[in-house]
Design an enzyme around this catalytic site. Sequence first.
Site, short mmCIF file in Angstrom:
data_model
loop_
_atom_site.label_atom_id
_atom_site.label_comp_id
_atom_site.label_asym_id
_atom_site.label_seq_id
_atom_site.Cartn_x
_atom_site.Cartn_y
_atom_site.Cartn_z
CB ILE A 27 -0.99 0.08 1.20
CG1 ILE A 27 -0.26 -0.05 2.54
CG2 ILE A 27 -2.09 -0.95 1.06
CD1 ILE A 27 -1.13 0.33 3.74
CB THR A 69 -8.70 -2.34 15.85
OG1 THR A 69 -8.84 -3.06 17.06
CG2 THR A 69 -7.55 -1.36 16.01
CG ASP A 70 -12.13 -3.45 19.92
OD1 ASP A 70 -10.98 -3.78 19.56
OD2 ASP A 70 -12.90 -4.22 20.53
CD GLU A 71 -6.28 -4.77 20.09
OE1 GLU A 71 -5.14 -4.37 20.36
OE2 GLU A 71 -6.55 -5.95 19.87
CE1 TYR A 84 -3.40 -4.02 14.53
CE2 TYR A 84 -4.58 -4.14 16.62
CZ TYR A 84 -4.59 -4.14 15.25
OH TYR A 84 -5.78 -4.24 14.56
CB SER A 115 0.75 1.24 14.34
OG SER A 115 0.05 0.01 14.36
CE LYS A 116 -5.90 -0.80 12.04
NZ LYS A 116 -5.96 -1.08 10.57
CE1 TYR A 127 -0.09 -15.85 25.22
CE2 TYR A 127 -1.08 -13.78 24.52
CZ TYR A 127 -0.30 -14.90 24.24
OH TYR A 127 0.26 -15.03 23.00
CG ASN A 141 -8.94 -14.02 26.62
OD1 ASN A 141 -9.73 -13.59 25.79
ND2 ASN A 141 -7.83 -13.38 26.97
P1 NAD Z 1 -4.42 -10.18 8.65
O1 NAD Z 1 -3.11 -10.00 9.35
O2 NAD Z 1 -5.06 -11.52 8.61
O3 NAD Z 1 -4.29 -9.70 7.13
C1 NAD Z 1 -3.61 -8.52 6.78
C2 NAD Z 1 -3.38 -8.56 5.28
O4 NAD Z 1 -2.74 -7.33 4.90
C3 NAD Z 1 -2.48 -9.70 4.81
O5 NAD Z 1 -3.03 -10.32 3.66
C4 NAD Z 1 -1.16 -9.00 4.46
O6 NAD Z 1 -0.42 -9.67 3.44
C5 NAD Z 1 -1.65 -7.64 4.02
N1 NAD Z 1 -0.63 -6.59 4.17
C6 NAD Z 1 0.16 -6.34 5.26
N2 NAD Z 1 0.96 -5.31 5.01
C7 NAD Z 1 0.66 -4.86 3.76
C8 NAD Z 1 1.15 -3.80 2.95
N3 NAD Z 1 2.12 -2.98 3.38
N4 NAD Z 1 0.61 -3.63 1.72
C9 NAD Z 1 -0.37 -4.46 1.26
N5 NAD Z 1 -0.85 -5.49 1.99
C10 NAD Z 1 -0.34 -5.69 3.22
O7 NAD Z 1 -5.38 -9.09 9.30
P2 NAD Z 1 -6.96 -9.15 9.56
O8 NAD Z 1 -7.21 -9.76 10.87
O9 NAD Z 1 -7.62 -9.66 8.35
O10 NAD Z 1 -7.25 -7.59 9.72
C11 NAD Z 1 -7.60 -6.78 8.59
C12 NAD Z 1 -7.81 -5.35 9.06
O11 NAD Z 1 -8.86 -5.33 10.03
C13 NAD Z 1 -6.61 -4.74 9.76
O12 NAD Z 1 -6.54 -3.39 9.38
C14 NAD Z 1 -6.91 -4.87 11.24
O13 NAD Z 1 -6.28 -3.85 11.96
C15 NAD Z 1 -8.41 -4.71 11.24
N6 NAD Z 1 -9.13 -5.38 12.32
C16 NAD Z 1 -8.91 -6.69 12.62
C17 NAD Z 1 -9.66 -7.30 13.61
C18 NAD Z 1 -9.48 -8.76 13.95
O14 NAD Z 1 -10.08 -9.23 14.94
N7 NAD Z 1 -8.72 -9.53 13.20
C19 NAD Z 1 -10.63 -6.56 14.32
C20 NAD Z 1 -10.81 -5.20 14.01
C21 NAD Z 1 -10.07 -4.63 12.99
O1 DAU Z 2 -10.01 -6.09 19.25
C1 DAU Z 2 -9.72 -6.20 17.89
C2 DAU Z 2 -8.36 -6.83 17.71
O2 DAU Z 2 -8.50 -8.20 18.02
C3 DAU Z 2 -7.78 -6.63 16.31
O3 DAU Z 2 -7.59 -5.27 16.08
C4 DAU Z 2 -6.46 -7.39 16.18
O4 DAU Z 2 -5.99 -7.29 14.85
C5 DAU Z 2 -6.70 -8.84 16.51
O5 DAU Z 2 -5.49 -9.55 16.46
C6 DAU Z 2 -7.34 -8.98 17.88
O6 DAU Z 2 -6.40 -8.63 18.94
P1 DAU Z 2 -6.30 -9.46 20.30
O7 DAU Z 2 -4.99 -9.22 20.89
O8 DAU Z 2 -7.49 -9.24 21.15
O9 DAU Z 2 -6.41 -10.97 19.67
P2 DAU Z 2 -5.62 -12.32 20.01
O10 DAU Z 2 -6.35 -13.42 19.30
O11 DAU Z 2 -4.16 -12.20 19.81
O12 DAU Z 2 -5.89 -12.50 21.57
C7 DAU Z 2 -7.22 -12.57 22.08
C8 DAU Z 2 -7.11 -12.66 23.60
O13 DAU Z 2 -6.57 -13.95 23.95
C9 DAU Z 2 -6.17 -11.64 24.20
O14 DAU Z 2 -6.67 -11.24 25.47
C10 DAU Z 2 -4.86 -12.41 24.37
C11 DAU Z 2 -5.34 -13.82 24.66
N1 DAU Z 2 -4.45 -14.91 24.19
C12 DAU Z 2 -4.02 -14.88 22.91
C13 DAU Z 2 -3.19 -15.88 22.42
C14 DAU Z 2 -2.68 -15.84 21.00
C15 DAU Z 2 -4.14 -15.96 25.04
O15 DAU Z 2 -4.59 -16.00 26.22
N2 DAU Z 2 -3.33 -16.96 24.56
C16 DAU Z 2 -2.82 -16.96 23.29
O16 DAU Z 2 -2.07 -17.88 22.93
#
Ligand code: NAD
Ligand code: DAU
Length: 353
Positions: free
Chosen positions: A59, A133-135, A159, A162-163, A216, A258
């Site tokens: 991007i 994200t809500d974070e 993370y 940065s968001k 965790y 969790n």
């Molecule tokens: P993900 O890590 O599964 O996917 C991210 C994708 O972005 C990958 O395909 C990666 O190759 C691509 N990417 C990374 N850097 C790039 C770059 N510089 N240029 C082009 N492509 C690039 O992430 P996700 O969980 O699908 O999250 C997608 C979006 O939603 C993110 O912006 C994340 O912050 C947001 N989000 C995620 C969650 C969640 O629970 N996963 C919740 C709320 C918001």
């Molecule tokens: O809230 C939205 C966010 O949710 C997104 O913006 C992020 O991209 C996405 O990764 C996610 O973040 P979390 O840190 O909440 O997700 P994760 O699955 O890493 O962890 C969920 C919860 O579980 C968190 O409290 C940490 C805990 N955890 C996670 C892992 C990987 C464990 O207890 N053990 C583990 O091994």
Amino acid sequence: MTILVTGCAGFIGSNFVHGWLAAHDEPVINLDKLTYAGNLSNLARVQDDKRHIFVKGDIGDRELVGRLLSEHQPRAVLNFAAESHVDRSILGPGEFIQTNVVGTFNLLEVVRAYWSELPEERKAGFRFLHVSTDEVYGTLEDTDPPFAETNAYQPNSPYSASKAASDHLVRAWHHTYGLPVLTTNCSNNYGPYHFPEKLIPLVIINALNGKPLPIYGDGMQIRDWLYVEDHCSAIRRVLEAGQLGETYNIGGWNEKANIDVVRTLCAILDELKPRDDGRSYAEQITYVKDRPGHDRRYAIDARKIERELGWKPAETFETGVRKTVKWYLANQEWVSNVQSGTYRDWISKNYAL
Ligand code: NAD
Ligand code: DAU
């Protein structure tokens, strides 16, 4: 008409592409760098679909993005691309700054140049939708109300910082340059194609492989879970009807500790794929050291998007999580495919004592 979406070889983006093409004939240009989290097998179902054009790239590559915009003339750009994993951001924040902040800045600049040259009618209809994200709101105490759009940003991890920075850039490009932007802040997603570094897929896959299920700290941290297809339907709705410059919180009113999430997954697996020895997968639960700076509770107040745009989630946690476990059981080939060297290296680094 066409839309340009970024990061759609990842978890949410690939689900978005599938949902979009099921609902629309409008083509999608998918720009993805294919980092460790980008997986073309997430898009296998659409590899021969002429409405989906995949382009490998960053991007932050202004020349490439500029070329794509002028060739395809999209009516909207949706930015899913990001480094998304909190634990990785703690071990190595650099890439998060590079993609989430600098990358978003470069993308905004190229999109602004494209948008400013559009004829008036197309200019007025254009949208830049930023997926966040809500974070960014930080952490809640047990008695605090859920995050509303008016909450102050208080990000705690590299993370989320940065968001938050990227959300601020998007806001400023609207306020200063008039770029027609929309921002969504969603809670924790789960569902198909979720990379197994994240809690739910990690637990399902470790359980089936007879490995520890790492919790965790005390496991009482709370997340607000939303089935990924509900997130995607919310994004489609915001794109269609969101008010310019507004932010929309997206969530499913599914706050869970969790440890309860992990116990639920174990109970579903006990029923659908019992262990050979007849004991529960819950015996594999193992408490490990906590994540540094671990946010205690997230919860989304999703009333604005419901009130203003009429969006509501279709799944409850119970229905969505059962679908998810079934998907992982039925897609073992996808699982082996993502368990590449990079993924295994990450696991040994993150869970090292
Ligand atoms: P993900 O890590 O599964 O996917 C991210 C994708 O972005 C990958 O395909 C990666 O190759 C691509 N990417 C990374 N850097 C790039 C770059 N510089 N240029 C082009 N492509 C690039 O992430 P996700 O969980 O699908 O999250 C997608 C979006 O939603 C993110 O912006 C994340 O912050 C947001 N989000 C995620 C969650 C969640 O629970 N996963 C919740 C709320 C918001
Ligand atoms: O809230 C939205 C966010 O949710 C997104 O913006 C992020 O991209 C996405 O990764 C996610 O973040 P979390 O840190 O909440 O997700 P994760 O699955 O890493 O962890 C969920 C919860 O579980 C968190 O409290 C940490 C805990 N955890 C996670 C892992 C990987 C464990 O207890 N053990 C583990 O091994």
